[in-house]
Design a protein around this motif. Structure first.
Motif, PDB file in Angstrom:
ATOM      1  N   PHE A   7       0.849  -1.193   0.000  1.00  0.00           N
ATOM      2  CA  PHE A   7       0.000   0.000   0.000  1.00  0.00           C
ATOM      3  C   PHE A   7       0.883   1.241   0.000  1.00  0.00           C
ATOM      4  N   LYS A   8       0.255   2.371  -0.324  1.00  0.00           N
ATOM      5  CA  LYS A   8       0.963   3.640  -0.408  1.00  0.00           C
ATOM      6  C   LYS A   8       0.667   4.455   0.842  1.00  0.00           C
ATOM      7  N   LEU A   9       1.703   5.087   1.408  1.00  0.00           N
ATOM      8  CA  LEU A   9       1.513   5.902   2.610  1.00  0.00           C
ATOM      9  C   LEU A   9       0.768   7.193   2.282  1.00  0.00           C
ATOM     10  N   ASN A  10      -0.050   7.617   3.215  1.00  0.00           N
ATOM     11  CA  ASN A  10      -0.735   8.911   3.111  1.00  0.00           C
ATOM     12  C   ASN A  10       0.174  10.034   3.621  1.00  0.00           C
ATOM     13  N   GLN A  11      -0.136  11.255   3.218  1.00  0.00           N
ATOM     14  CA  GLN A  11       0.530  12.473   3.715  1.00  0.00           C
ATOM     15  C   GLN A  11       2.054  12.425   3.521  1.00  0.00           C
ATOM     16  N   THR A  12       2.465  12.044   2.321  1.00  0.00           N
ATOM     17  CA  THR A  12       3.900  11.966   2.032  1.00  0.00           C
ATOM     18  C   THR A  12       4.453  13.361   1.683  1.00  0.00           C
ATOM     19  N   PRO A  13       5.785  13.521   1.691  1.00  0.00           N
ATOM     20  CA  PRO A  13       6.382  14.842   1.458  1.00  0.00           C
ATOM     21  C   PRO A  13       6.006  15.457   0.113  1.00  0.00           C
ATOM     22  N   ASP A  14       6.146  16.792   0.033  1.00  0.00           N
ATOM     23  CA  ASP A  14       5.773  17.546  -1.164  1.00  0.00           C
ATOM     24  C   ASP A  14       6.918  17.663  -2.175  1.00  0.00           C
ATOM     25  N   ASP A  15       8.111  17.217  -1.798  1.00  0.00           N
ATOM     26  CA  ASP A  15       9.271  17.295  -2.690  1.00  0.00           C
ATOM     27  C   ASP A  15      10.035  15.978  -2.566  1.00  0.00           C
ATOM     28  N   GLY A  16      11.216  15.905  -3.174  1.00  0.00           N
ATOM     29  CA  GLY A  16      11.973  14.665  -3.229  1.00  0.00           C
ATOM     30  C   GLY A  16      12.169  14.005  -1.865  1.00  0.00           C
ATOM     31  N   ILE A  17      11.988  12.679  -1.826  1.00  0.00           N
ATOM     32  CA  ILE A  17      12.196  11.904  -0.593  1.00  0.00           C
ATOM     33  C   ILE A  17      13.654  11.476  -0.563  1.00  0.00           C
ATOM     34  N   SER A  18      14.369  11.845   0.498  1.00  0.00           N
ATOM     35  CA  SER A  18      15.805  11.544   0.555  1.00  0.00           C
ATOM     36  C   SER A  18      16.107  10.258   1.300  1.00  0.00           C
ATOM     37  N   SER A  19      15.292   9.903   2.303  1.00  0.00           N
ATOM     38  CA  SER A  19      15.609   8.717   3.097  1.00  0.00           C
ATOM     39  C   SER A  19      14.380   8.189   3.808  1.00  0.00           C
ATOM     40  N   VAL A  20      14.292   6.855   3.892  1.00  0.00           N
ATOM     41  CA  VAL A  20      13.284   6.189   4.729  1.00  0.00           C
ATOM     42  C   VAL A  20      14.023   5.243   5.670  1.00  0.00           C
ATOM     43  N   LYS A  21      13.646   5.254   6.956  1.00  0.00           N
ATOM     44  CA  LYS A  21      14.295   4.383   7.949  1.00  0.00           C
ATOM     45  C   LYS A  21      13.253   3.865   8.930  1.00  0.00           C
ATOM     46  N   SER A  33      12.818  11.561   5.605  1.00  0.00           N
ATOM     47  CA  SER A  33      13.351  12.910   5.398  1.00  0.00           C
ATOM     48  C   SER A  33      13.150  13.311   3.941  1.00  0.00           C
ATOM     49  N   SER A  34      13.102  14.634   3.715  1.00  0.00           N
ATOM     50  CA  SER A  34      12.736  15.110   2.383  1.00  0.00           C
ATOM     51  C   SER A  34      13.384  16.447   2.045  1.00  0.00           C
ATOM     52  N   TRP A  35      13.467  16.694   0.750  1.00  0.00           N
ATOM     53  CA  TRP A  35      13.913  18.001   0.247  1.00  0.00           C
ATOM     54  C   TRP A  35      12.887  19.095   0.550  1.00  0.00           C
ATOM     55  N   ASP A  36      11.668  18.728   0.996  1.00  0.00           N
ATOM     56  CA  ASP A  36      10.670  19.749   1.328  1.00  0.00           C
ATOM     57  C   ASP A  36      10.896  20.341   2.728  1.00  0.00           C
ATOM     58  N   THR A  37      12.063  20.040   3.315  1.00  0.00           N
ATOM     59  CA  THR A  37      12.527  20.562   4.619  1.00  0.00           C
ATOM     60  C   THR A  37      11.859  19.892   5.823  1.00  0.00           C
ATOM     61  N   THR A  38      11.205  18.753   5.612  1.00  0.00           N
ATOM     62  CA  THR A  38      10.558  18.078   6.733  1.00  0.00           C
ATOM     63  C   THR A  38      11.223  16.742   7.066  1.00  0.00           C
ATOM     64  N   VAL A  39      11.051  16.353   8.343  1.00  0.00           N
ATOM     65  CA  VAL A  39      11.257  14.972   8.777  1.00  0.00           C
ATOM     66  C   VAL A  39       9.916  14.515   9.338  1.00  0.00           C
ATOM     67  N   ARG A  40       9.419  13.385   8.864  1.00  0.00           N
ATOM     68  CA  ARG A  40       8.091  12.909   9.254  1.00  0.00           C
ATOM     69  C   ARG A  40       8.192  11.530   9.899  1.00  0.00           C
ATOM     70  N   LEU A  41       7.376  11.310  10.905  1.00  0.00           N
ATOM     71  CA  LEU A  41       7.291  10.005  11.560  1.00  0.00           C
ATOM     72  C   LEU A  41       5.920   9.416  11.266  1.00  0.00           C
ATOM     73  N   TYR A  42       5.914   8.200  10.680  1.00  0.00           N
ATOM     74  CA  TYR A  42       4.666   7.538  10.306  1.00  0.00           C
ATOM     75  C   TYR A  42       4.402   6.332  11.196  1.00  0.00           C
ATOM     76  N   ASP A  43       3.120   6.149  11.510  1.00  0.00           N
ATOM     77  CA  ASP A  43       2.638   4.899  12.080  1.00  0.00           C
ATOM     78  C   ASP A  43       2.215   4.056  10.882  1.00  0.00           C
ATOM     79  N   VAL A  44       3.037   3.050  10.541  1.00  0.00           N
ATOM     80  CA  VAL A  44       2.846   2.339   9.275  1.00  0.00           C
ATOM     81  C   VAL A  44       1.552   1.525   9.244  1.00  0.00           C
ATOM     82  N   PRO A  45       1.267   0.671  10.244  1.00  0.00           N
ATOM     83  CA  PRO A  45       0.020  -0.117  10.158  1.00  0.00           C
ATOM     84  C   PRO A  45      -1.236   0.759  10.101  1.00  0.00           C
ATOM     85  N   ALA A  46      -1.211   1.896  10.801  1.00  0.00           N
ATOM     86  CA  ALA A  46      -2.376   2.800  10.787  1.00  0.00           C
ATOM     87  C   ALA A  46      -2.394   3.704   9.566  1.00  0.00           C
TER      88      ALA A  46
END
Length: 312
Positions: A7-21, A33-46
């Motif tokens: 499945f595809k994650l919701n609310q993903t960054p608005d610019d290039g994705i640099s890293s997923v961990k 982390s992203s070129w859109d200047t954000t670091v985001r934390l996702y709850d994957v199952p939810a």
């Protein structure tokens, strides 16, 4: 196109994705982390975004630091310190309890996350493009196809100085979970499997192979191999290329185990969960053809099986 195992994650960054961990102790949390200047934390199952940290500039990498009380912290230059040029990569080493950052300012810095403070600055021969922690060893890949192996317990000297066995610029280095070696990829559709033990009999086992190449109109198109992630249980690994494909490789029997469907654009980053059941795939255009129309960026979460990831 996504199947029932993806499945595809919701609310993903608005610019290039640099890293997923993934978090080192659960497949529930994914840091992006992203070129859109954000670091985001996702709850994957939810499939929800739990936190979003806004930075002052593009964020080129991210890492989890998990304290003894199991709280999550973001490493940011405001909190801990700074380099003189963009920070390209960041890793946490639990064995030595340090964060490691590598920068285009030709240095690697260690940070004590408890204080937090700079625990040392170490010059590298060129810009740092990639690094990987293997137990208490640090493997650094720089411009000029150089590879340096450091001992994080004694950074007074370089343990090994190497040159990449690939002819073109290094894109990614990742260490084997069994700590015996590392895998290195280049911009020219090749991957090298290397061993840390310098003895001649072990060095005979190293090899390189071609991948992420497509025949189009009878012409072979060669794509950069941007991302590598190891399966912690089986010591197999995934590669992601600018061809939009993800491959799983068995390094011991020197063969490809499987290839997933083609993703909309370049694979910028990959991360297996610690238990090896889940693979996060960042499909994100990396401006290989300059600023042209391109598919939107996305993060795909794929459930993987032993049939896809276990050596045969």
């Amino acid at each position: 196109m996504t199947g029932s195992n993806e499945f595809k994650l919701n609310q993903t960054p608005d610019d290039g994705i640099s890293s997923v961990k993934f978090s080192p102790n659960t497949s529930q949390f994914l840091l992006v982390s992203s070129w859109d200047t954000t670091v985001r934390l996702y709850d994957v199952p939810a499939n929800t975004m739990r936190l979003k940290y806004q930075h002052s500039g593009a964020v080129l990498d991210c890492a989890f630091y998990v304290s003894v009380c199991k709280k999550f912290y973001f490493l940011t230059e405001n909190l801990v310190g700074a380099h003189d040029a963009p920070i390209r990569c960041v890793e946490y080493c639990p064995e030595v309890n340090v964060m490691v950052t590598g920068s285009w300012d030709q240095t690697v810095k260690l940070w004590d996350p408890r204080t937090p403070c700079n625990a040392g600055t170490f010059s590298q021969p060129e810009k740092v493009y990639t690094l990987s922690v293997s137990g208490d060893r640090l493997i650094v890949g720089t411009a000029g196809r150089r590879v340096l192996v450091w001992d994080l317990r004694n950074m007074g000297y370089v343990q090994q100085r190497r040159e990449s066995s690939l002819k073109y610029q290094t894109r990614c280095i990742r260490a084997f979970p069994n700590k015996q070696g590392y895998v290195l990829s280049s911009i020219e559709g090749r991957v090298a499997v290397e061993y840390l033990d310098p003895s001649p009999e072990i060095q005979k086992k190293k090899y390189a192979f071609k991948c992420h190449r497509l025949k189009e109109n009878n012409i072979e198109q060669i794509y950069p191999v941007n991302a590598i992630s190891f399966h912690n249980v089986h010591n197999t690994f995934a590669t992601g290329g600018s061809d939009g494909f993800v491959n799983i490789w068995d390094p011991f029997n020197k063969k490809r185990l499987c290839q997933f469907h083609r993703y909309p654009t370049s694979i910028a980053s990959l991360a297996f969960s610690n238990d090896g059941t889940t693979l996060a795939i960042a499909s994100s255009y990396m401006y290989e053809m300059d600023d042209i129309e391109h598919p939107e960026d996305g993060i795909y979460i794929r459930q993987v099986t032993d049939a896809e990831t276990k050596p045969k």
